[in-house]
Design an enzyme around this catalytic site. Structure first.
Site, PDB file in Angstrom:
ATOM      1  N   HIS A  66       0.856  -1.184   0.000  1.00  0.00           N
ATOM      2  CA  HIS A  66       0.000   0.000   0.000  1.00  0.00           C
ATOM      3  C   HIS A  66       0.894   1.237   0.000  1.00  0.00           C
ATOM      4  CE1 HIS A  66      -3.780  -2.041   1.903  1.00  0.00           C
ATOM      5  NE2 HIS A  66      -3.230  -2.780   0.948  1.00  0.00           N
ATOM      6  N   GLU A  68       0.865   3.820   1.828  1.00  0.00           N
ATOM      7  CA  GLU A  68       1.292   4.193   3.181  1.00  0.00           C
ATOM      8  C   GLU A  68       2.460   3.335   3.653  1.00  0.00           C
ATOM      9  OE1 GLU A  68      -3.335   4.375   3.312  1.00  0.00           O
ATOM     10  OE2 GLU A  68      -1.785   3.300   2.203  1.00  0.00           O
ATOM     11  N   CYS A  96      -6.101   1.815   5.792  1.00  0.00           N
ATOM     12  CA  CYS A  96      -6.739   0.576   6.247  1.00  0.00           C
ATOM     13  C   CYS A  96      -6.181   0.218   7.626  1.00  0.00           C
ATOM     14  CB  CYS A  96      -6.487  -0.550   5.241  1.00  0.00           C
ATOM     15  SG  CYS A  96      -4.788  -1.164   5.247  1.00  0.00           S
ATOM     16  N   CYS A  99      -2.342  -0.462   7.599  1.00  0.00           N
ATOM     17  CA  CYS A  99      -1.539   0.754   7.480  1.00  0.00           C
ATOM     18  C   CYS A  99      -1.635   1.601   8.743  1.00  0.00           C
ATOM     19  CB  CYS A  99      -1.974   1.549   6.253  1.00  0.00           C
ATOM     20  SG  CYS A  99      -1.624   0.701   4.702  1.00  0.00           S
TER      21      CYS A  99
END
Length: 165
Positions: A66, A68, A96, A99
């Site tokens: 991701h 992040e 999410c 993260c």
């Protein structure tokens, strides 16, 4: 993938929340064009961008790739410390739970996100990982600028994906 959205240019020379979110939005457009969920993120310390990334789950075949997570790794490498004290993450979609947990463990100070995620958001959308009772570190989280633009980008991406199947 053809992207119906255009890159934006920061509207001012001041380095404010809108300036940084605009940079993250442009990363999200790059993700869209690469057929990744269009999320872009960057980490700022002081006024300096020390990390920037877009989602790369499909490219890297890695569920943790991701924007992040990639930013956290870059930022830690840049400052040569896993503690991201004094840092702010700007991201186009609410992180999410994975993260949000990594941001908490990395001791980030603040997260500013554009669009919320009521189904999987870890900063209040579905759950508030960043504010777990008894946790050793909590960070501030708030919705920031470009909400409409980032929401439209994500909706268009998933609409196009549904039409392809």
């Amino acid at each position: 993938m053809n992207c119906p959205f255009e890159k934006k240019y920061p509207s001012s020379l001041r380095r404010d929340d809108e300036y940084y979110m605009t940079l993250a939005y442009n990363l999200a457009i790059e993700a869209y064009k690469a057929e990744e969920v269009p999320v872009g993120a960057l980490i700022v310390k002081g006024a300096e961008v020390i990390a920037s990334a877009r989602n790369q789950v499909e490219k890297l075949k890695d569920p943790t790739a991701h924007a992040e997570m990639l930013c956290i790794t870059q930022a830690a490498d840049t400052i040569k410390d896993w503690r991201l004290d004094g840092c702010i993450l700007y991201v186009t979609k609410e992180p999410c739970p994975m993260c949000a947990g990594a941001l908490m463990l990395g001791r980030i100070n603040k997260v500013i996100y554009a669009t919320s995620d009521p189904k999987m958001g870890g900063n209040g959308g579905a759950i508030s990982i960043h504010q777990l009772p008894g946790s050793f570190h909590r960070y501030e989280s708030q919705q920031g600028p470009l909400r409409e633009d980032c929401t439209a980008l994500i909706k268009a991406f998933f609409e196009q994906k549904r039409q392809e199947t």
